[in-house]
Design a protein around this motif. Structure first.
Motif, short mmCIF file in Angstrom:
data_model
loop_
_atom_site.label_atom_id
_atom_site.label_comp_id
_atom_site.label_asym_id
_atom_site.label_seq_id
_atom_site.Cartn_x
_atom_site.Cartn_y
_atom_site.Cartn_z
N ALA A 93 -2.49 0.66 -1.97
CA ALA A 93 -3.70 -0.47 -2.68
C ALA A 93 -5.00 -0.42 -1.86
O ALA A 93 -5.76 -1.01 -2.26
CB ALA A 93 -3.18 -1.79 -2.00
N LYS A 94 -5.26 0.78 -0.94
CA LYS A 94 -6.54 0.79 -0.37
C LYS A 94 -7.75 1.06 -1.34
O LYS A 94 -8.59 0.22 -0.98
CB LYS A 94 -6.34 1.95 0.52
N GLU A 95 -7.46 1.71 -2.35
CA GLU A 95 -8.68 2.09 -3.18
C GLU A 95 -8.83 0.91 -3.88
O GLU A 95 -10.07 0.71 -4.31
CB GLU A 95 -8.24 3.02 -4.17
N LEU A 96 -8.09 -0.07 -4.06
CA LEU A 96 -8.34 -1.65 -4.87
C LEU A 96 -8.88 -2.47 -3.79
O LEU A 96 -9.35 -3.45 -4.21
CB LEU A 96 -7.30 -1.97 -5.59
N LEU A 97 -8.88 -2.31 -2.62
CA LEU A 97 -9.28 -3.31 -1.61
C LEU A 97 -10.71 -3.24 -1.32
O LEU A 97 -11.15 -2.03 -1.00
CB LEU A 97 -8.37 -3.31 -0.31
N GLN A 98 -11.34 -4.29 -1.24
CA GLN A 98 -12.67 -4.37 -0.57
C GLN A 98 -12.58 -4.06 1.10
O GLN A 98 -11.50 -4.38 1.40
CB GLN A 98 -13.31 -5.62 -1.04
N ARG A 99 -13.38 -3.65 1.70
CA ARG A 99 -13.38 -3.47 3.07
C ARG A 99 -13.73 -4.80 3.91
O ARG A 99 -14.77 -4.91 4.67
CB ARG A 99 -14.65 -2.59 3.44
N GLY A 100 -12.58 -5.59 3.61
CA GLY A 100 -12.52 -7.02 4.22
C GLY A 100 -11.12 -7.51 4.40
O GLY A 100 -10.09 -6.57 4.16
N PRO A 101 -10.99 -8.65 4.92
CA PRO A 101 -9.43 -9.01 5.24
C PRO A 101 -8.78 -9.59 4.00
O PRO A 101 -9.62 -9.56 3.05
CB PRO A 101 -9.70 -10.29 5.97
N PHE A 102 -7.45 -9.18 4.00
CA PHE A 102 -6.59 -9.55 2.50
C PHE A 102 -5.27 -10.09 3.23
O PHE A 102 -4.82 -9.99 4.49
CB PHE A 102 -6.55 -8.23 2.12
N ALA A 103 -4.72 -10.84 2.19
CA ALA A 103 -3.34 -11.29 2.34
C ALA A 103 -2.39 -10.28 1.87
O ALA A 103 -2.61 -9.44 1.04
CB ALA A 103 -3.24 -12.62 1.76
N LEU A 104 -0.92 -10.40 2.49
CA LEU A 104 -0.10 -9.49 1.99
C LEU A 104 1.26 -10.17 2.08
O LEU A 104 1.45 -11.30 2.92
CB LEU A 104 0.08 -8.16 3.25
N CYS A 105 1.83 -9.98 0.76
CA CYS A 105 3.04 -10.82 0.67
C CYS A 105 4.41 -9.95 0.27
O CYS A 105 4.04 -9.02 -0.55
CB CYS A 105 2.76 -11.73 -0.45
N TYR A 106 5.51 -10.19 0.55
CA TYR A 106 6.56 -9.53 0.29
C TYR A 106 7.11 -10.34 -0.93
O TYR A 106 7.18 -11.50 -0.92
CB TYR A 106 7.78 -9.62 1.19
N SER A 107 7.78 -9.76 -2.15
CA SER A 107 7.88 -10.22 -3.26
C SER A 107 9.38 -10.95 -3.31
O SER A 107 9.63 -11.89 -4.07
CB SER A 107 7.79 -9.26 -4.39
N ASP A 108 10.15 -11.00 -2.47
CA ASP A 108 11.39 -11.53 -2.34
C ASP A 108 11.49 -12.64 -1.52
O ASP A 108 12.65 -13.03 -1.14
CB ASP A 108 12.40 -10.43 -1.98
N GLU A 109 10.31 -13.02 -0.94
CA GLU A 109 10.23 -14.28 -0.05
C GLU A 109 9.68 -15.52 -0.72
O GLU A 109 8.29 -15.37 -1.16
CB GLU A 109 10.01 -13.99 1.19
#
Length: 261
Positions: A93-109
């Motif tokens: 996902a790096k190329e779609l992220l801006q150079r700042g903080p982001f959230a991360l989620c697992y899809s099965d929780e």
């Protein structure tokens, strides 16, 4: 100054082998809770937490997920071709992220909390100001620790701890009965750290986990856990998926059913 966190990554590429044979037809993130796919609830949590842009890492039966969300312009996709773990999936996902903080989620929780779990983590991330990662933690049984991960920590207060170690799926001694759940808020330093990681050097068939990356970053002392104030369901197991549907049926909780997706 508080960071404006508007991007999130959802990891949704897994094979879902524990749900076979149905997952040979339907990808695990699209298994229903009530009359909506599990992934809807994860996305709705993010929207209610202030997220404006969602990147979904897809793989197995990706076309079903991509077709379902094709009319949602705030959702983008990247494809994980090689099932080599959650860390390489995130790095895609790096190329779609801006150079700042982001959230991360697992899809099965699936989470239920007020405020939403991701919002709780964003608030703590901004309050601390210097964190590389903030994740939710909760106490679970020994059996579940061996399925998930175990964290070591100090300075345990009413809400926030500083993580000093994390072990993925420990089969021997483990640091504690607290586990890091599938929600994170990460600084862009996580991506910069992964720039130097070579997934192929770790051997064919070796999976590299997000927790492996966290463990390497812990030398800086900037990984924190938040005692999650809410409920969590692991829909990645048949028992957890059934429990989540029962909670919905009996109106035991609100799983963001009114979010406009």
């Amino acid at each position: 100054m508080a960071a404006i966190i508007q991007q999130a990554v959802i990891l949704a590429a897994g094979l879902g082998s524990r749900f076979a044979p149905i997952t040979s037809v339907i990808p695990k993130p699209m298994l229903p809770i009530g009359n909506r796919p599990t992934l809807d609830y994860v996305i709705a949590e993010l929207l209610e937490s202030g997220i404006k842009s969602v990147i979904i890492v897809v793989g197995h039966r990706k076309e079903i997920i991509q077709t379902y969300y094709q009319d949602h312009p705030f959702i983008q996709f990247v494809v994980q071709e090689k099932m080599n773990g959650t860390a390489p999936a995130l790095y895609l996902a790096k190329e779609l992220l801006q150079r700042g903080p982001f959230a991360l989620c697992y899809s099965d929780e699936v989470m239920a909390g007020d405020p939403p779990c991701t919002r709780q983590l964003i608030d703590v991330f901004n309050r601390l100001g210097t964190a590389d990662v903030v994740t939710g933690i909760e106490a679970v049984s020994e059996a579940k620790i061996r399925m998930y991960n175990s964290v070591a920590f100090h300075e345990f207060g009413e809400e926030i701890v500083q993580l000093t170690d994390i072990q993925e799926k420990p089969q021997g001694p483990y640091p504690s009965t607290y586990t890091a759940i599938g929600r994170y808020v990460c600084s862009y330093r996580v991506m910069e750290h992964m720039d130097a990681m070579n997934w192929d050097e770790r051997g064919e068939g070796t999976e590299v986990y997000v927790t492996d990356v966290l463990r390497e970053l812990m030398g800086r002392g900037n990984i924190y856990g938040v005692k999650y104030a809410g409920k969590r369901w692991d829909t990645g197991t048949k028992e957890g998926w059934l429990d989540t549907n029962i909670a919905m049926r009996d109106h035991q909780t609100r799983l963001w059913p009114d979010a406009k997706l």
